[in-house]
Write a protein that holds these residues in place. Structure first.
Motif, mmCIF file in Angstrom:
data_model
loop_
_atom_site.group_PDB
_atom_site.id
_atom_site.type_symbol
_atom_site.label_atom_id
_atom_site.label_comp_id
_atom_site.label_asym_id
_atom_site.label_seq_id
_atom_site.Cartn_x
_atom_site.Cartn_y
_atom_site.Cartn_z
ATOM 1 N N GLY B 29 9.827 85.437 38.759
ATOM 2 C CA GLY B 29 9.786 86.155 37.476
ATOM 3 C C GLY B 29 10.793 85.659 36.458
ATOM 4 N N PRO B 129 6.308 90.611 38.093
ATOM 5 C CA PRO B 129 6.154 89.690 36.967
ATOM 6 C C PRO B 129 4.688 89.410 36.683
ATOM 7 N N PHE B 136 8.416 89.549 32.456
ATOM 8 C CA PHE B 136 9.315 88.777 33.290
ATOM 9 C C PHE B 136 10.438 89.650 33.832
ATOM 10 N N ARG B 137 11.175 89.085 34.773
ATOM 11 C CA ARG B 137 12.281 89.842 35.367
ATOM 12 C C ARG B 137 13.589 89.619 34.621
#
Lengths: 441, 441
Positions: B29, B129, B136-137
C-alpha cells in the motif's frame, strides 16, 4: 497528574502513557515546529534545493517505512537504533534510518542506471536524544547523489563543487572541505604494516583524530593490535594535510606509497580530481587533502569528503560529508556486479537550521506570516465590510488577513500588524465606506 | 526466488520478508515517487500553499509519531487502522492517522489560543489498499484550520471562500460545494421524531445518500429503528437542496423547524454565513445548501461542508471536506471548557495529484528537471572543458548539466536535451575552444 510536560521528550520523567490526560506530550526525542521555526526551515530548504536544481538534480520520495529486511545488515552496530513496527499479521516493517539505503533500494527496484537526485526528508533513530548536541530521534536528512557510469572523478568533482557552492551561500560562516580516498587510506595502512583484516577498526580509530588527541588514538591503535612501529608510521602519515594539488605532488614525489598498488591508483584518481576541481573554479583554500580523514561508514569505496565549519570554535563540527560507494546498490540485486556506482553527500540540515535560526533571532528578522495587508476596521458592525475588502484583495492575488473578532480595538489591530511584520494596513471606517474609500497606512 | 515484485504492495503474493534478496519491494500500500511524479506533486503543493498563504495562514509540523494514548478514542472503529510501533522499553507509539488530532494536541500542548494554519504532510492507515480507488496506506493530507474565538461564522465563511478559490484555480474541472449544519441536521431528526441516542447512527445512514439510492438508505433507517412515518418525514427533508440564501429563506418561511431550538439557532448561523459569503464574492452557483450532507466524523459541532467534482462523472467524488469542531482540543485539556473552537477542511491532495498527472501526461507537458542548459561537447578529451563551462554557468546561478560519460556521442547529447526538455544546448568543440567561444543551440 495535571502537570503538563510542555517539553515533550526533552525532559526526563516517568512515562505516564496510560493516563490519557497526563500524556500531553510528543514522543521522546521528537519535536513540534511552530510557524517561526517552519518559516526558517522552509527558507533554508528552498535555498538548498535551488543549488541542487542548478546542477540538474531531480528529486524522488520513498515511503517512510521499509521492509525490515531491506535495512538489515546495512548499519552494523546501529541496527539497534532502528524503529520497528508491530507485526500486525503482514510484513515486518521499520522506519527508515537514513536516505541512502532507501535510495540504493529504489535504484535496484526500478532498475535505474543513471540519475542525479536529491532527497530532503525525515529519518528515524532510537538514539539517546541530546538537545545540547542537536541530536534527535526524528530529523531531516538532505542527500545529493549521482548514480551512473561515467568518466572517472567527474561526478566526484561535481559533489565537491556543489558542497563548496552550498556552504558559501548558506549564512553559516567559514568552512573547510577535507578530502581523502579510501584507496589511499588502505594503502597507507598497508604500507604501515597493518593487517588487512584490521583496516576497518584501525580506520575507525583514526576517524576520531578530529575530536581526540593523537595519544588517545595511539592507545586505541595499540589496543587494536598495532605495534609501536606501526603507530609511528601511521602518525607520520596522518599529519599530512594541505592544498590538494601541492600535497598530492609532494606525496607522489616522496614515493612513500609506491609499494601499494591501491594507493597508486588512488593517487591517480586524486590527480584527476585536482584537475577537475581547478576547472570547476572551486575557491582557493576551500579544500584540503587530509590523510587523517577516514569517515565511519563501511560502504565507501573511493573518494571521501567532509566539510567542517571554521567559525565559532569546534561547536558544530562536521556539517556535510560523503563519498563514493560503488557496491551498495548491488547488495539488492541477484548479481551484485550489476549495481550502479554512486557518489554523494549528506548535508547536516538540522545543524544549519539551528545556526540560521540563532542568527536570525539575534538579528530580529524572523517572520512566520507572508501576509502583505492587514484589513482593520474602526467602529462596530464592520465584519461584512472587512470581508468585502478582503475578497477584493484575495481575488487579486494579494496576501491579506484580518482579526476574527467582531469589533476589534484599533490599537490591537495595529499592534498585530506590528508584531507580525505586516507591511500594509487597510483601514475600513464608516465614513470612508460611505464614500467608497479606505485608508492605507 | 529471483523474481522481482516491481509493483511493491500493489500485487498480491506471499510475504517473502525472510529472504532478503527476494524482498526487493516497498511495504504494502505504499509507493515510491519518481522525479516526474515528484515534479507534479511539488507544483500542485506550491499552488495550494500560495492560496493558504494569501489568507495569512502559517504552517506547523508535528512528529510523524504520536503517543498511542493521544490517538486513542478519537477515530471510533478506524482505531484498528492505526500503525503501532514495537514497544522498545519506552513509550507506546503510533503513526499519525490524520493531521487533525495532532493539531488539537499541538494547540493544547503549546497553549495556542488563536492560529490560522495549514499542514501538508503524510499520514498512515492500515486500510485495504486499492490502486483503482486511489487508496493507499501512506498518503498526503492537506489541512487548513482556523482556531480561535472570533465573530460567529467569519472563519467558517473564509473556509468556504478558500475552498472555492482553490478548486477554481486547480486544473481539476468543475466543482460544487455542499453546505449543511450539524444543528440543522440534528434539529431535522428531532422534528422527524428520531430518538437523540440514534442521531449519529441515523446520520451515518443519511451520509450514504450521495452513493446509494433512497430505498437502500430507507431500509437502513428502518433497520436502525426508524418508523415508516419518520422515514417519510426524513425523505421530505433530505431532498431539500438549493442556492443557500434562497433555500434558507424558504425553510425559515415554511416554519418546518420552528419547534427545534437547535435548528433555529443553526438557521441563524446559516443566515449570517450567507451574508458573509455574499460579501466574499464567492462565485454564483458554487455553493448549495444540502440537507442530505451529514459527514461521517463525530466531532463536528456546527457548519459542515464538502466539495465534489462535477466533471468526469462520479469517479472522483468528494475532493474536499470539513466543518466546525469546537470540542476536540478540549479533550486534551484538564478542563475541556478551555478548548479553543476550530473550523477547517481537508483537501484531497492525492486525488488532485492523480487528476493533474493524468491531464499533464496526456498533454505531454510534464518535465522533471529544471535545467536550462545542457553543456555538450564534440571531440575527445573535453571533460575538463565542459566542467569549466559548467562552472561559469553554475557560478552565475544558471541551471546546467552535462552527460557524465567522457566522450558522449553528439546525437545522444542532443537526444538527452530533447527528452529532458532542456531549452538551451551549449556546444563545446576543440576549434571554438581555441578561439574562446562556444556554440549555442
Amino acid at each position: 497528574t495535571k502537570k503538563k510536560d510542555k517539553e515533550g521528550g526533552k525532559k526526563k520523567g516517568k512515562s505516564r502513557d496510560n493516563d490519557a490526560k497526563a500524556a500531553l506530550k510528543v514522543p521522546k526525542g521528537m519535536r513540534d515546529f511552530d510557524p517561526l521555526e517552519m518559516a526558517i526551515r522552509e527558507r533554508v530548504i528552498g535555498r538548498v534545493r535551488s543549488h541542487f536544481e542548478r546542477h540538474g538534480a531531480v528529486t524522488i520520495e520513498t515511503p517512510v517505512m521499509e521492509l525490515y529486511s531491506t535495512l538489515m545488515g546495512k548499519y552494523g552496530e546501529d541496527t539497534k537504533l532502528i524503529y520497528e513496527l508491530k507485526d500486525q499479521g503482514g510484513e515486518c516493517l521499520a522506519l527508515r534510518y537514513d536516505l541512502t539505503v532507501p535510495f540504493a533500494r529504489y535504484l535496484a527496484l526500478h532498475r535505474v542506471s543513471s540519475i542525479k537526485r536529491y532527497h530532503i526528508s525525515r529519518v528515524y533513530r532510537r538514539d539517546m536524544p541530546s538537545v545540547a548536541r542537536g541530536r534527535f530521534r526524528e530529523f531531516y536528512q538532505c542527500d545529493f547523489d549521482i548514480a551512473g557510469n561515467g568518466a572517472p572523478m567527474v561526478a566526484d568533482a561535481e559533489c565537491v563543487k556543489l558542497m563548496a557552492e552550498l556552504l558559501t551561500d548558506l549564512p553559516i560562516g567559514g568552512f573547510l572541505i577535507k578530502l581523502n580516498h579510501r584507496g589511499l587510506l588502505d594503502g597507507m595502512l598497508e604500507v604501515c604494516g597493518v593487517d588487512e583484516a584490521d583496516f576497518r577498526p584501525v580506520c575507525s580509530a583514526i576517524d576520531k583524530l578530529d575530536k581526540e588527541p593523537w595519544d588517545k588514538v595511539r592507545a586505541e591503535l595499540i589496543a587494536k593490535g598495532c605495534t609501536e612501529e606501526t603507530c609511528d608510521l601511521i602518525q607520520g602519515f596522518v599529519v599530512l594535510n594541505g592544498e590538494p594539488a601541492a600535497l598530492h605532488a609532494e606525496i607522489v614525489a616522496s614515493g612513500r606509497f609506491a609499494s601499494s598498488e591501491r594507493a597508486v591508483q588512488a593517487l591517480q584518481d586524486l590527480d584527476m580530481l585536482c584537475q577537475y576541481m581547478a576547472a570547476l573554479n572551486i575557491p582557493e583554500g576551500a579544500v584540503r587533502l587530509d590523510l587523517s580523514l577516514a569517515r565511519g561508514l563501511d560502504y565507501y569505496t573511493g573518494v571521501i569528503f567532509e566539510a567542517v565549519l571554521t567559525d565559532g570554535g569546534s561547536k558544530v563540527g562536521s556539517i556535510c560529508g560523503g563519498g563514493r560507494y560503488d557496491t551498495l546498490m548491488g547488495m539488492f540485486l541477484p548479481n551484485p556486479k550489476n549495481g550502479v556506482p554512486c557518489v554523494g553527500f549528506s548535508l547536516g540540515l538540522e545543524r544549519i537550521f539551528a545556526i540560521v535560526e540563532e542568527r536570525e533571532r539575534a538579528a530580529g528578522v524572523v517572520r512566520a506570516s507572508k501576509t502583505d495587508v492587514l484589513v482593520a476596521s474602526v467602529g462596530k458592525g464592520m465584519v461584512g465590510n472587512r470581508l468585502a475588502v478582503l475578497a477584493r484583495l484575495w481575488d487579486a492575488g494579494i496576501a491579506a488577513e484580518h482579526m476574527l473578532q467582531p469589533n476589534p480595538d484599533l490599537r490591537k489591530q495595529l499592534g498585530k500588524a506590528d508584531t507580525d511584520g505586516t507591511p500594509v494596513v487597510v483601514l475600513v471606517g464608516e465614513d470612508e465606506w460611505a464614500r467608497g474609500a479606505v485608508k492605507i497606512k
